[in-house]
Every structure is written in C-alpha cells, then in structure tokens.
Design a protein around this motif. Structure first.
Motif, PDB file in Angstrom:
ATOM      1  N   THR A  66       0.851  -1.182   0.000  1.00 47.79           N
ATOM      2  CA  THR A  66       0.000   0.000   0.000  1.00 47.79           C
ATOM      3  C   THR A  66       0.884   1.229   0.000  1.00 47.79           C
ATOM      4  O   THR A  66       1.819   1.327   0.801  1.00 47.79           O
ATOM      5  N   LEU A  67       0.618   2.148  -0.934  1.00 43.13           N
ATOM      6  CA  LEU A  67       1.332   3.414  -0.994  1.00 43.13           C
ATOM      7  C   LEU A  67       0.385   4.549  -0.649  1.00 43.13           C
ATOM      8  O   LEU A  67      -0.769   4.551  -1.089  1.00 43.13           O
ATOM      9  N   ILE A  68       0.870   5.511   0.103  1.00 39.21           N
ATOM     10  CA  ILE A  68       0.154   6.760   0.333  1.00 39.21           C
ATOM     11  C   ILE A  68       0.876   7.802  -0.524  1.00 39.21           C
ATOM     12  O   ILE A  68       2.100   7.948  -0.414  1.00 39.21           O
ATOM     13  N   VAL A  69       0.130   8.497  -1.388  1.00 40.60           N
ATOM     14  CA  VAL A  69       0.746   9.437  -2.320  1.00 40.60           C
ATOM     15  C   VAL A  69       0.102  10.810  -2.229  1.00 40.60           C
ATOM     16  O   VAL A  69      -1.056  10.949  -1.827  1.00 40.60           O
ATOM     17  N   ASP A  70       0.863  11.829  -2.625  1.00 41.80           N
ATOM     18  CA  ASP A  70       0.378  13.204  -2.726  1.00 41.80           C
ATOM     19  C   ASP A  70       0.956  13.760  -4.018  1.00 41.80           C
ATOM     20  O   ASP A  70       2.174  14.009  -4.102  1.00 41.80           O
ATOM     21  N   ALA A  71       0.103  13.925  -5.038  1.00 43.36           N
ATOM     22  CA  ALA A  71       0.598  14.319  -6.356  1.00 43.36           C
ATOM     23  C   ALA A  71      -0.556  14.743  -7.247  1.00 43.36           C
ATOM     24  O   ALA A  71      -1.724  14.623  -6.868  1.00 43.36           O
ATOM     25  N   SER A  72      -0.229  15.177  -8.445  1.00 38.59           N
ATOM     26  CA  SER A  72      -1.273  15.474  -9.426  1.00 38.59           C
ATOM     27  C   SER A  72      -1.861  14.156  -9.916  1.00 38.59           C
ATOM     28  O   SER A  72      -1.230  13.096  -9.819  1.00 38.59           O
ATOM     29  N   THR A  73      -3.057  14.228 -10.453  1.00 36.92           N
ATOM     30  CA  THR A  73      -3.675  13.009 -10.977  1.00 36.92           C
ATOM     31  C   THR A  73      -2.871  12.454 -12.144  1.00 36.92           C
ATOM     32  O   THR A  73      -2.832  11.234 -12.337  1.00 36.92           O
ATOM     33  N   ASP A  74      -2.206  13.319 -12.897  1.00 38.25           N
ATOM     34  CA  ASP A  74      -1.357  12.846 -13.996  1.00 38.25           C
ATOM     35  C   ASP A  74      -0.173  12.035 -13.466  1.00 38.25           C
ATOM     36  O   ASP A  74       0.161  10.986 -14.017  1.00 38.25           O
ATOM     37  N   GLN A  75       0.458  12.513 -12.402  1.00 37.98           N
ATOM     38  CA  GLN A  75       1.587  11.785 -11.824  1.00 37.98           C
ATOM     39  C   GLN A  75       1.141  10.448 -11.243  1.00 37.98           C
ATOM     40  O   GLN A  75       1.810   9.429 -11.433  1.00 37.98           O
ATOM     41  N   ILE A  76       0.019  10.447 -10.544  1.00 38.46           N
ATOM     42  CA  ILE A  76      -0.496   9.211  -9.955  1.00 38.46           C
ATOM     43  C   ILE A  76      -0.892   8.234 -11.057  1.00 38.46           C
ATOM     44  O   ILE A  76      -0.601   7.040 -10.982  1.00 38.46           O
ATOM     45  N   GLY A  77      -1.502   8.746 -12.104  1.00 43.46           N
ATOM     46  CA  GLY A  77      -1.865   7.897 -13.245  1.00 43.46           C
ATOM     47  C   GLY A  77      -0.652   7.301 -13.927  1.00 43.46           C
ATOM     48  O   GLY A  77      -0.664   6.136 -14.343  1.00 43.46           O
ATOM     49  N   ALA A  78       0.418   8.092 -14.055  1.00 42.27           N
ATOM     50  CA  ALA A  78       1.649   7.576 -14.662  1.00 42.27           C
ATOM     51  C   ALA A  78       2.257   6.467 -13.805  1.00 42.27           C
ATOM     52  O   ALA A  78       2.687   5.430 -14.326  1.00 42.27           O
ATOM     53  N   LEU A  79       2.274   6.689 -12.500  1.00 40.70           N
ATOM     54  CA  LEU A  79       2.802   5.671 -11.577  1.00 40.70           C
ATOM     55  C   LEU A  79       1.991   4.384 -11.660  1.00 40.70           C
ATOM     56  O   LEU A  79       2.543   3.299 -11.849  1.00 40.70           O
ATOM     57  N   THR A  80       0.680   4.491 -11.530  1.00 41.21           N
ATOM     58  CA  THR A  80      -0.153   3.280 -11.556  1.00 41.21           C
ATOM     59  C   THR A  80      -0.131   2.612 -12.927  1.00 41.21           C
ATOM     60  O   THR A  80      -0.170   1.391 -13.019  1.00 41.21           O
ATOM     61  N   GLY A  81      -0.034   3.420 -13.969  1.00 40.31           N
ATOM     62  CA  GLY A  81       0.038   2.846 -15.319  1.00 40.31           C
ATOM     63  C   GLY A  81       1.285   2.024 -15.526  1.00 40.31           C
ATOM     64  O   GLY A  81       1.231   0.914 -16.080  1.00 40.31           O
ATOM     65  N   LYS A  82       2.434   2.547 -15.088  1.00 38.21           N
ATOM     66  CA  LYS A  82       3.682   1.797 -15.223  1.00 38.21           C
ATOM     67  C   LYS A  82       3.649   0.511 -14.413  1.00 38.21           C
ATOM     68  O   LYS A  82       4.091  -0.537 -14.878  1.00 38.21           O
ATOM     69  N   LEU A  83       3.121   0.597 -13.192  1.00 37.90           N
ATOM     70  CA  LEU A  83       3.027  -0.610 -12.365  1.00 37.90           C
ATOM     71  C   LEU A  83       2.082  -1.627 -12.998  1.00 37.90           C
ATOM     72  O   LEU A  83       2.371  -2.823 -13.024  1.00 37.90           O
ATOM     73  N   GLY A  84       0.959  -1.168 -13.507  1.00 39.82           N
ATOM     74  CA  GLY A  84      -0.047  -2.060 -14.081  1.00 39.82           C
ATOM     75  C   GLY A  84       0.402  -2.769 -15.339  1.00 39.82           C
ATOM     76  O   GLY A  84      -0.162  -3.799 -15.711  1.00 39.82           O
ATOM     77  N   ARG A  85       1.412  -2.230 -16.017  1.00 42.89           N
ATOM     78  CA  ARG A  85       1.923  -2.874 -17.231  1.00 42.89           C
ATOM     79  C   ARG A  85       2.890  -4.019 -16.938  1.00 42.89           C
ATOM     80  O   ARG A  85       3.291  -4.742 -17.840  1.00 42.89           O
ATOM     81  N   ILE A  86       3.262  -4.183 -15.683  1.00 41.17           N
ATOM     82  CA  ILE A  86       4.157  -5.285 -15.310  1.00 41.17           C
ATOM     83  C   ILE A  86       3.315  -6.545 -15.131  1.00 41.17           C
ATOM     84  O   ILE A  86       2.345  -6.549 -14.371  1.00 41.17           O
TER      85      ILE A  86
END
Length: 83
Positions: free
Chosen positions: A51-71
């Motif tokens: 579990t990660l707690i994040v504070d960022a723009s929705t674009d940054q969070i989307g980029a992070l989750t997108g990269k993780l989801g492609r693995i």
C-alpha cells in the motif's frame, strides 16, 4: 496552481521474485510523491501486498499506476481524495 490529490494505491504482486526489481525501480522514480509504504508478504499464496500513500497530481499518480499495471503479475488499484 497545480491540482493535487492525496490517495492510496493498493498493489498485489504475484511471484515476487520475478517482478520485485521492476516494481522497486518504479517506486524509486516516483519517490518524491510517495509519502508512505506498507508491504506485507502473504507467503501461503505467494503474493506480496503493498500500500502506498501518495500526494501528487492526478497525472503523476496515473503515470505511476500505469507503469506498475503494465508489469505482468502486478495488479494495481487506486483511490484519490481531491483537496
């Protein structure tokens, strides 16, 4: 001013040995937006739950989750609270 969100990202990793390095590399890339991280091994099912707690723009969070989801073997879900 950039719109930021606080959120929680849930990550389930199957067969940790094959993907842990990729996941940790992505965590390092996005370390500036990660406020906290909790990881639990579920050995009986060969899973790891993070579990990660994040504070960022929705674009940054989307980029992070997108990269993780492609693995392969990684499942990612997030929930955000706009502040």
């Amino acid at each position: 001013m950039e719109s930021r969100s606080v959120g929680v990202i849930a990550i389930i990793i199957k067969e940790r040995d094959t993907v842990a390095c990729k996941v940790n590399d992505i965590f390092t890339q996005y370390g500036s937006i990660i406020l906290g991280r909790i990881g639990l091994p579920y050995r009986e099912r060969n899973l790891n739950i993070i579990t990660l707690i994040v504070d960022a723009s929705t674009d940054q969070i989307g980029a992070l989750t997108g990269k993780l989801g492609r693995i392969e073997g990684v499942t990612v879900k997030s929930t955000l609270a706009k502040l």
